[in-house]
Design a protein around this motif. Structure first.
Motif, PDB file in Angstrom:
ATOM      1  N   ASP A 145     -78.440 -44.194 -21.237  1.00 39.04           N
ATOM      2  CA  ASP A 145     -77.619 -43.357 -20.373  1.00 39.04           C
ATOM      3  C   ASP A 145     -76.143 -43.742 -20.419  1.00 39.04           C
ATOM      4  OD1 ASP A 145     -79.995 -42.154 -19.409  1.00 39.04           O
ATOM      5  OD2 ASP A 145     -80.229 -43.763 -17.931  1.00 39.04           O
ATOM      6  N   ILE A 146     -75.279 -42.754 -20.188  1.00 40.59           N
ATOM      7  CA  ILE A 146     -73.866 -42.961 -19.896  1.00 40.59           C
ATOM      8  C   ILE A 146     -73.617 -42.424 -18.492  1.00 40.59           C
ATOM      9  CG2 ILE A 146     -71.481 -42.404 -20.499  1.00 40.59           C
ATOM     10  CD1 ILE A 146     -72.369 -42.100 -23.392  1.00 40.59           C
ATOM     11  N   VAL A 147     -73.121 -43.289 -17.599  1.00 40.73           N
ATOM     12  CA  VAL A 147     -72.941 -42.912 -16.195  1.00 40.73           C
ATOM     13  C   VAL A 147     -71.484 -43.140 -15.809  1.00 40.73           C
ATOM     14  CG1 VAL A 147     -73.602 -43.389 -13.810  1.00 40.73           C
ATOM     15  CG2 VAL A 147     -75.326 -43.498 -15.634  1.00 40.73           C
ATOM     16  N   LEU A 148     -70.851 -42.104 -15.264  1.00 40.75           N
ATOM     17  CA  LEU A 148     -69.518 -42.230 -14.697  1.00 40.75           C
ATOM     18  C   LEU A 148     -69.658 -42.321 -13.188  1.00 40.75           C
ATOM     19  CD1 LEU A 148     -66.391 -42.115 -15.100  1.00 40.75           C
ATOM     20  CD2 LEU A 148     -66.571 -39.645 -14.742  1.00 40.75           C
ATOM     21  N   GLU A 149     -69.320 -43.490 -12.630  1.00 40.59           N
ATOM     22  CA  GLU A 149     -69.437 -43.661 -11.186  1.00 40.59           C
ATOM     23  C   GLU A 149     -68.341 -42.881 -10.460  1.00 40.59           C
ATOM     24  OE1 GLU A 149     -69.738 -47.711  -9.981  1.00 40.59           O
ATOM     25  OE2 GLU A 149     -71.690 -47.986 -10.947  1.00 40.59           O
ATOM     26  N   ASN A 150     -68.478 -42.765  -9.136  1.00 45.41           N
ATOM     27  CA  ASN A 150     -67.523 -42.018  -8.321  1.00 45.41           C
ATOM     28  C   ASN A 150     -66.145 -42.662  -8.411  1.00 45.41           C
ATOM     29  OD1 ASN A 150     -66.249 -40.431  -6.461  1.00 45.41           O
ATOM     30  ND2 ASN A 150     -67.364 -41.211  -4.681  1.00 45.41           N
ATOM     31  N   LEU A 151     -65.180 -41.955  -8.992  1.00 49.20           N
ATOM     32  CA  LEU A 151     -63.834 -42.483  -9.180  1.00 49.20           C
ATOM     33  C   LEU A 151     -62.985 -42.229  -7.949  1.00 49.20           C
ATOM     34  CD1 LEU A 151     -63.164 -41.289 -12.845  1.00 49.20           C
ATOM     35  CD2 LEU A 151     -64.149 -43.465 -12.071  1.00 49.20           C
ATOM     36  N   ASP A 173     -79.461 -39.436 -20.668  1.00 48.99           N
ATOM     37  CA  ASP A 173     -78.604 -38.607 -19.825  1.00 48.99           C
ATOM     38  C   ASP A 173     -77.143 -39.018 -19.914  1.00 48.99           C
ATOM     39  OD1 ASP A 173     -81.016 -37.574 -18.955  1.00 48.99           O
ATOM     40  OD2 ASP A 173     -81.022 -38.719 -17.077  1.00 48.99           O
ATOM     41  N   VAL A 174     -76.252 -38.032 -19.704  1.00 50.23           N
ATOM     42  CA  VAL A 174     -74.848 -38.259 -19.393  1.00 50.23           C
ATOM     43  C   VAL A 174     -74.633 -37.708 -17.992  1.00 50.23           C
ATOM     44  CG1 VAL A 174     -72.442 -37.771 -19.964  1.00 50.23           C
ATOM     45  CG2 VAL A 174     -74.113 -38.097 -21.800  1.00 50.23           C
ATOM     46  N   ALA A 197     -80.575 -34.810 -20.237  1.00 54.28           N
ATOM     47  CA  ALA A 197     -79.817 -34.039 -19.239  1.00 54.28           C
ATOM     48  C   ALA A 197     -78.332 -34.372 -19.279  1.00 54.28           C
ATOM     49  CB  ALA A 197     -80.362 -34.303 -17.843  1.00 54.28           C
ATOM     50  N   ILE A 198     -77.498 -33.351 -18.989  1.00 60.15           N
ATOM     51  CA  ILE A 198     -76.068 -33.516 -18.809  1.00 60.15           C
ATOM     52  C   ILE A 198     -75.711 -32.995 -17.426  1.00 60.15           C
ATOM     53  CG2 ILE A 198     -73.761 -32.845 -19.578  1.00 60.15           C
ATOM     54  CD1 ILE A 198     -74.854 -32.568 -22.393  1.00 60.15           C
ATOM     55  N   SER A 199     -75.146 -33.874 -16.590  1.00 64.04           N
ATOM     56  CA  SER A 199     -74.743 -33.495 -15.237  1.00 64.04           C
ATOM     57  C   SER A 199     -73.347 -34.060 -14.996  1.00 64.04           C
ATOM     58  CB  SER A 199     -75.730 -34.043 -14.198  1.00 64.04           C
ATOM     59  OG  SER A 199     -75.308 -33.751 -12.884  1.00 64.04           O
ATOM     60  N   ILE A 200     -72.317 -33.223 -15.162  1.00 65.88           N
ATOM     61  CA  ILE A 200     -70.944 -33.707 -15.164  1.00 65.88           C
ATOM     62  C   ILE A 200     -70.054 -32.828 -14.296  1.00 65.88           C
ATOM     63  CG2 ILE A 200     -71.164 -34.746 -17.449  1.00 65.88           C
ATOM     64  CD1 ILE A 200     -69.729 -32.320 -18.603  1.00 65.88           C
ATOM     65  N   GLY A 201     -68.812 -33.288 -14.107  1.00 62.67           N
ATOM     66  CA  GLY A 201     -67.812 -32.504 -13.394  1.00 62.67           C
ATOM     67  C   GLY A 201     -66.980 -31.689 -14.354  1.00 62.67           C
ATOM     68  N   ARG A 202     -65.722 -31.472 -14.021  1.00 62.35           N
ATOM     69  CA  ARG A 202     -64.846 -30.625 -14.813  1.00 62.35           C
ATOM     70  C   ARG A 202     -64.280 -31.396 -16.001  1.00 62.35           C
ATOM     71  NH1 ARG A 202     -61.446 -29.581 -11.159  1.00 62.35           N
ATOM     72  NH2 ARG A 202     -59.430 -30.339 -11.940  1.00 62.35           N
ATOM     73  N   LEU A 203     -64.090 -30.695 -17.093  1.00 61.16           N
ATOM     74  CA  LEU A 203     -63.453 -31.236 -18.297  1.00 61.16           C
ATOM     75  C   LEU A 203     -62.125 -30.531 -18.495  1.00 61.16           C
ATOM     76  CD1 LEU A 203     -66.484 -31.300 -20.796  1.00 61.16           C
ATOM     77  CD2 LEU A 203     -65.739 -33.096 -19.220  1.00 61.16           C
ATOM     78  N   GLU A 204     -61.086 -31.299 -18.791  1.00 64.15           N
ATOM     79  CA  GLU A 204     -59.762 -30.731 -19.053  1.00 64.15           C
ATOM     80  C   GLU A 204     -59.243 -31.302 -20.355  1.00 64.15           C
ATOM     81  OE1 GLU A 204     -57.183 -31.648 -15.826  1.00 64.15           O
ATOM     82  OE2 GLU A 204     -58.172 -30.310 -14.392  1.00 64.15           O
ATOM     83  N   THR A 205     -58.857 -30.433 -21.266  1.00 65.13           N
ATOM     84  CA  THR A 205     -58.306 -30.889 -22.537  1.00 65.13           C
ATOM     85  C   THR A 205     -56.841 -30.528 -22.685  1.00 65.13           C
ATOM     86  OG1 THR A 205     -59.036 -28.843 -23.629  1.00 65.13           O
ATOM     87  CG2 THR A 205     -60.534 -30.739 -23.689  1.00 65.13           C
ATOM     88  N   GLN A 206     -56.200 -30.067 -21.611  1.00 65.48           N
ATOM     89  CA  GLN A 206     -54.771 -29.716 -21.687  1.00 65.48           C
ATOM     90  C   GLN A 206     -53.956 -30.411 -20.613  1.00 65.48           C
ATOM     91  OE1 GLN A 206     -53.507 -28.017 -24.142  1.00 65.48           O
ATOM     92  NE2 GLN A 206     -55.528 -27.678 -25.016  1.00 65.48           N
ATOM     93  N   GLY A 207     -54.574 -31.313 -19.843  1.00 63.54           N
ATOM     94  CA  GLY A 207     -53.848 -31.962 -18.750  1.00 63.54           C
ATOM     95  C   GLY A 207     -53.989 -33.453 -18.809  1.00 63.54           C
ATOM     96  N   GLY A 208     -53.428 -34.170 -17.827  1.00 66.94           N
ATOM     97  CA  GLY A 208     -53.543 -35.610 -17.779  1.00 66.94           C
ATOM     98  C   GLY A 208     -53.444 -36.115 -16.379  1.00 66.94           C
TER      99      GLY A 208
END
Length: 208
Positions: A145-151, A173-174, A197-208
């Motif tokens: 798994d790859i898990v991104l914790e609450n930032l 899962d991611v 499974a993939i369960s993620i938030g928003r992806l942005e490729t034009q911002g920072g």
């Protein structure tokens, strides 16, 4: 610290460097596989372990006149935690373990010292990951798994240079634990692949 250099010296691609072990890989040196000064892409570096992986050194895969090279981190599980310090902070101090310099990112595996390797995480802090990405494309591959914790700031900003790329690949899962968290780049493409499974938030490729 030890250094490995696989730089192109004129025109051409940087070389390939693979640091791998059946048990424990501790990396705290400096690897450079830069593209040639007169043209050519950066090289390829893989840091991986079947048991425990510790990464605290630097990797330079830049190219003055070409695209960035690629860095692959390949442990069993990957957990990205908020802030500038991972949950294994005590393992990041100087001489933990003995003789290791400071600033090492660890995936602690107690089973390696007491018997067969046990399932553990490779814990990377948000801040360290963002810093690492300035000199290479990034591939995070986990056996499970790859898990991104609450930032706390709700954003993982991967500021890629020279049109780099980001790829997360997991055998299972991611997951983003907070769906409000955003994974952003400055124009770099993002690829996310998972065996289940993939369960993620928003992806942005034009911002920072």
């Amino acid at each position: 610290a030890s250094q490995i250099q696989a730089n192109a010296t004129d025109q051409g691609a940087g070389g390939q460097v693979i640091v791998w072990s059946d048990g424990l890989t501790w990396y705290s040196g400096a690897i450079a596989a830069r593209g040639g000064p007169n043209g050519g892409p950066g090289g390829f570096v893989e840091l991986s372990a079947k048991g425990e992986l510790a990464v605290r050194g630097t990797v330079d895969l830049t190219a003055p006149l070409g695209p960035l090279g690629t860095l692959l981190l390949d442990p069993q599980d990957i957990r990205i935690v908020p802030g500038v310090l991972g949950s294994d902070d005590s393992q990041l101090s100087s001489n933990v373990p003995f003789g290791q310099p400071e600033n090492q990112i660890l995936r602690t595996d107690q089973g390696f010292f007491t018997g067969p390797p046990t399932p553990v995480d490779f814990t990377i802090s948000e801040g360290r990951l963002e810093l690492l990405l300035s000199t290479a494309n990034l591939i995070l591959e986990a056996e499970r798994d790859i898990v991104l914790e609450n930032l706390l700031d709700d954003r993982l900003s991967l500021r890629m240079a020279n049109g780099g790329s980001v790829r997360f690949t997991a055998g299972r899962d991611v997951r983003f634990l907070d769906s409000a968290d955003v994974l952003s780049t400055l124009g770099a493409p993002i690829t996310i692949q998972a065996g289940e499974a993939i369960s993620i938030g928003r992806l942005e490729t034009q911002g920072g």
